[in-house]
Design an enzyme around this catalytic site. Sequence first.
Site, PDB file in Angstrom:
ATOM      1  N   TRP A  37     -53.511  42.047 -85.691  1.00 47.34           N
ATOM      2  CA  TRP A  37     -52.169  43.819 -86.293  1.00 47.34           C
ATOM      3  C   TRP A  37     -53.597  43.941 -87.109  1.00 47.34           C
ATOM      4  O   TRP A  37     -53.360  45.620 -88.053  1.00 47.34           O
ATOM      5  CB  TRP A  37     -51.208  43.654 -86.599  1.00 47.34           C
ATOM      6  CG  TRP A  37     -51.100  42.815 -87.769  1.00 47.34           C
ATOM      7  CD1 TRP A  37     -51.192  41.503 -88.115  1.00 47.34           C
ATOM      8  CD2 TRP A  37     -50.227  43.085 -88.862  1.00 47.34           C
ATOM      9  NE1 TRP A  37     -51.631  40.587 -89.699  1.00 47.34           N
ATOM     10  CE2 TRP A  37     -50.556  41.759 -89.564  1.00 47.34           C
ATOM     11  CE3 TRP A  37     -49.263  43.777 -89.417  1.00 47.34           C
ATOM     12  CZ2 TRP A  37     -49.696  41.859 -91.270  1.00 47.34           C
ATOM     13  CZ3 TRP A  37     -49.090  43.764 -90.512  1.00 47.34           C
ATOM     14  CH2 TRP A  37     -49.803  42.812 -91.682  1.00 47.34           C
ATOM     15  N   ASP A  38     -54.521  43.572 -88.265  1.00 52.46           N
ATOM     16  CA  ASP A  38     -55.085  44.054 -88.691  1.00 52.46           C
ATOM     17  C   ASP A  38     -55.728  44.726 -88.566  1.00 52.46           C
ATOM     18  O   ASP A  38     -56.416  45.770 -89.254  1.00 52.46           O
ATOM     19  CB  ASP A  38     -56.007  42.131 -89.439  1.00 52.46           C
ATOM     20  CG  ASP A  38     -55.668  41.217 -89.187  1.00 52.46           C
ATOM     21  OD1 ASP A  38     -54.796  40.863 -88.583  1.00 52.46           O
ATOM     22  OD2 ASP A  38     -56.684  40.251 -90.454  1.00 52.46           O
ATOM     23  N   GLU A  96     -46.071  35.312 -93.192  1.00 53.07           N
ATOM     24  CA  GLU A  96     -45.882  34.455 -92.327  1.00 53.07           C
ATOM     25  C   GLU A  96     -45.402  32.650 -92.846  1.00 53.07           C
ATOM     26  O   GLU A  96     -45.239  31.479 -93.017  1.00 53.07           O
ATOM     27  CB  GLU A  96     -47.332  33.750 -92.054  1.00 53.07           C
ATOM     28  CG  GLU A  96     -47.636  34.873 -90.821  1.00 53.07           C
ATOM     29  CD  GLU A  96     -49.532  34.593 -90.034  1.00 53.07           C
ATOM     30  OE1 GLU A  96     -49.872  33.470 -90.833  1.00 53.07           O
ATOM     31  OE2 GLU A  96     -49.750  35.182 -89.483  1.00 53.07           O
ATOM     32  N   LYS A 136     -46.103  34.851 -98.452  1.00 51.53           N
ATOM     33  CA  LYS A 136     -47.633  34.583 -97.592  1.00 51.53           C
ATOM     34  C   LYS A 136     -48.086  35.565 -98.563  1.00 51.53           C
ATOM     35  O   LYS A 136     -49.381  35.195 -98.977  1.00 51.53           O
ATOM     36  CB  LYS A 136     -48.146  33.921 -96.650  1.00 51.53           C
ATOM     37  CG  LYS A 136     -49.488  33.840 -96.134  1.00 51.53           C
ATOM     38  CD  LYS A 136     -49.659  33.359 -94.765  1.00 51.53           C
ATOM     39  CE  LYS A 136     -50.888  32.995 -94.540  1.00 51.53           C
ATOM     40  NZ  LYS A 136     -50.963  32.563 -92.627  1.00 51.53           N
ATOM     41  N   GLN A 137     -48.061  37.084 -97.879  1.00 56.73           N
ATOM     42  CA  GLN A 137     -48.478  38.085 -98.116  1.00 56.73           C
ATOM     43  C   GLN A 137     -47.054  39.448 -98.222  1.00 56.73           C
ATOM     44  O   GLN A 137     -46.244  38.991 -97.918  1.00 56.73           O
ATOM     45  CB  GLN A 137     -49.215  38.219 -96.828  1.00 56.73           C
ATOM     46  CG  GLN A 137     -48.635  38.876 -95.875  1.00 56.73           C
ATOM     47  CD  GLN A 137     -49.081  37.816 -94.217  1.00 56.73           C
ATOM     48  OE1 GLN A 137     -48.967  36.443 -94.018  1.00 56.73           O
ATOM     49  NE2 GLN A 137     -50.129  39.381 -93.858  1.00 56.73           N
TER      50      GLN A 137
HETATM   51  C1  BGC Z   1     -52.408  36.439 -91.817  1.00 55.36           C
HETATM   52  C2  BGC Z   1     -52.494  37.446 -90.847  1.00 55.36           C
HETATM   53  C3  BGC Z   1     -53.222  38.066 -90.484  1.00 55.36           C
HETATM   54  C4  BGC Z   1     -54.366  36.846 -90.285  1.00 55.36           C
HETATM   55  C5  BGC Z   1     -55.684  37.623 -89.633  1.00 55.36           C
HETATM   56  C6  BGC Z   1     -53.567  35.135 -91.546  1.00 55.36           C
HETATM   57  O1  BGC Z   1     -53.820  34.278 -92.638  1.00 55.36           O
HETATM   58  O2  BGC Z   1     -51.032  36.265 -92.715  1.00 55.36           O
HETATM   59  O3  BGC Z   1     -51.031  38.415 -91.213  1.00 55.36           O
HETATM   60  O4  BGC Z   1     -53.437  38.588 -89.089  1.00 55.36           O
HETATM   61  O5  BGC Z   1     -54.624  36.126 -91.222  1.00 55.36           O
HETATM   62  O6  BGC Z   1     -56.585  38.316 -90.301  1.00 55.36           O
END
Ligand code: BGC
Length: 758
Positions: A355-356, A482, A592-593
């Site tokens: 999804w990035d 996550e 985490k984010q």
């Molecule tokens: C993040 C995800 C991301 C992935 C790839 C993970 O560490 O939590 O949101 O899509 O990295 O960049």
Amino acid sequence: MTENKNWEVISTSLEPSQLIVDETLFHVANGYIGVRGNFEEEYPNGYDTIRGTYINGLYDISEVKHGEKLQGFIDSKQKIINITDVQGIQLFIEGDKFSLFEGEILEYTRILDMKAGVARRHVVWKSPKGHILQIDIKRMASFVKPELFVIEYAVKSVNYEGEIILVSTQKGEVSNYFNPNDPRVAGEYEKHLTVKEITREEHIDLIHSETNTSKLKVVSAVKHIVSAPCQIESTSDRLSLTSKIKFNIELGKTEKLVKYCVFTDSIRCADPSISAICIMQEAAQMPLIKLYKLQQGYLDEFWNRSDVVVEGDSNLQQGIRFSLFELLQSVGKDKYSNIAAKGLSGEGYEGHYFWDTEIYMLPFFLLTNQKLAENLLSYRYEKLDDARNNARLMGHKKGALYPWRTISGSECSAYFPSGPAQYHIDADIAYMFVQHYLVTNDLDFVVHKGAEVLFETARLWMDAGHYAEDRFVIDAITGPDEYTCIVNNNYYTNSMAKYNLKWAAKFFYLLKGTNQLDDLIKKIQITEEEAEKWDEAYQKMYLPYDKELDINPQDDTFLSKAVWDFENTPKDKYPLLLHYHPLYIYRHQVCKQADTVLAHFLLEDEEKLSTIQNSFDYYEKITTHDSSLSTCIFSIVASKLGNIRKAYDYFMQTTRLDLDNTHHNTKDGIHTANMGGTYMGMVYGFAGLRIKETGIYFNPILPDEWEGYAFKICYQNRVIEVRVNKRESSFKLLEGEKVTIHIKDIKYELCGELVIEI
Ligand code: BGC
């Protein structure tokens, strides 16, 4: 605003721990091929290295083993593969082999020149026998001829006359990098490429290989051109080709080897061997200077459209330019490829697309290069059938569910709680199709691609969610954070799904009377009744809200969990995912984010300002930013909330993440989403850009540390230049007809230049 000169990344380090990071930072790529910045002559034994060359979209398949395999678990996945190594060039002078770790280094620098689109290495070396040579190596992955990678290897003699030997190699025996202790890279050794044949035709050396399971063909071709009269002795074995090139060098003179390398594959070419020869013949005919000129021309155009200038902080400027340049190097430029989480710079996340792309990187392309943005959206459109199959695999009778991570279209995540459970990817893709429509007004693109994606993703939400007490709810999914998995009613997911449903219905009604939907209606049997149901689910979507705190809880149970014990978590236990069992993490309030905070950026009109502010304060305390996708979003929302200090601090943590290796894993590749986040932090954050159904909005602010900033964007067939300094902000219409814009919520007609006090 004066022109800012910061166009280079420079390193002079020979520290082993930095060398492997520099391999990433000095890689060259063009969206098709990517070559890590390995030394031609290699390092001494025992130095860590990831020697790699990659093709975007080219993959092999590896088996996924599960201890306990349940229904719907994947049993294979795609992964990017390391292909033939054409980087090798060894130099010998009177029996001494050139190495930066032997003899004496009198000068050493390596430079990534982001204006010219080349990486250079400059060395003045005294051999153990005392001969001094200046060696200048230039590498380019051509943007104009995407299959072409060139090494220009120039040797100047400072105090020597006599024979120089260059040994140039092409090696077909390669494997991928792995680390069993890091979930962010491949876990085990696997060989993916087999050499099928080695040939030499018309002075072109070819290695024909095939991927072991996906059976895709890859051809690498090499041709040498030497400036001096020389003797070339070519040998080969089953797996490699070697050319020994001998010439004499005179005192003070420079001689050059140009190594043209071409890569082709069977995804794009019917016969990759024939294509490689044709492309090589054409490329090697061109004087190198012409190829450099074409590269420069391509980049001049890129920078003219896309540069973001910041005055007053040259380190920051470098970080911003590096981010934009890397986005260009990484983005797939055909329908077979997208943007991997690490671009083409390394093997982290196995070359997968996430999804990035939509939420973090597409905005940059949409505002500066709409053709590339459309390619990325078209890639998703092309993969709609895979997404339909994926939805069936996950038990849904209707709709399409895009895979969490993929290359060729099917799911590649083996860990469902923080992989396939992230259903929000459907709404993220839909969101960007809508943004594309709002930015371009291109209804044709909606008719031919966007509508089908929105309808099928809307169907998925109808199947994944259900009504409970007249509210539409979505259970057992994972949001962007996550560290919190498999929850009911993740605020981000529900609000994005709501938008997805709203726009699916909207597009249906918008196009209904025009006959333009006829083919699609036939193809996927959409009825008005179905569109009404989307509209109803949109109206009734449940979004968690806590009245007492005036925040949006991340999900139904988030606030009742124990808060993570941050005080007693030592610094070396971050990122938490490398030190704690996932379940232990899931049991706590720890992010985490950005999750809810991200929803508040993308869909800011959904909540009142106090809720956005209180939520920001709440989540800020419990977010580790262990993901590189996080600080940019906190910066943007802090800008929105008028907290310039925080916006600035978060932005500064974002912009140089790879240049300063702040996440300690740049060796595995750049963090492309973070780079898109850097762009967004400037344009959506400090300049406050939003593009909505009601028009285009700016709300510029300027941190004290800067003198000003400037950028251009494309909007509905116009180009608008934005410049902000300590006194005023100016909006200039560079191309196109007059347009209505909103600045700090006041409406203006923009026809020439508009200057507003800041
Ligand atoms: C993040 C995800 C991301 C992935 C790839 C993970 O560490 O939590 O949101 O899509 O990295 O960049």
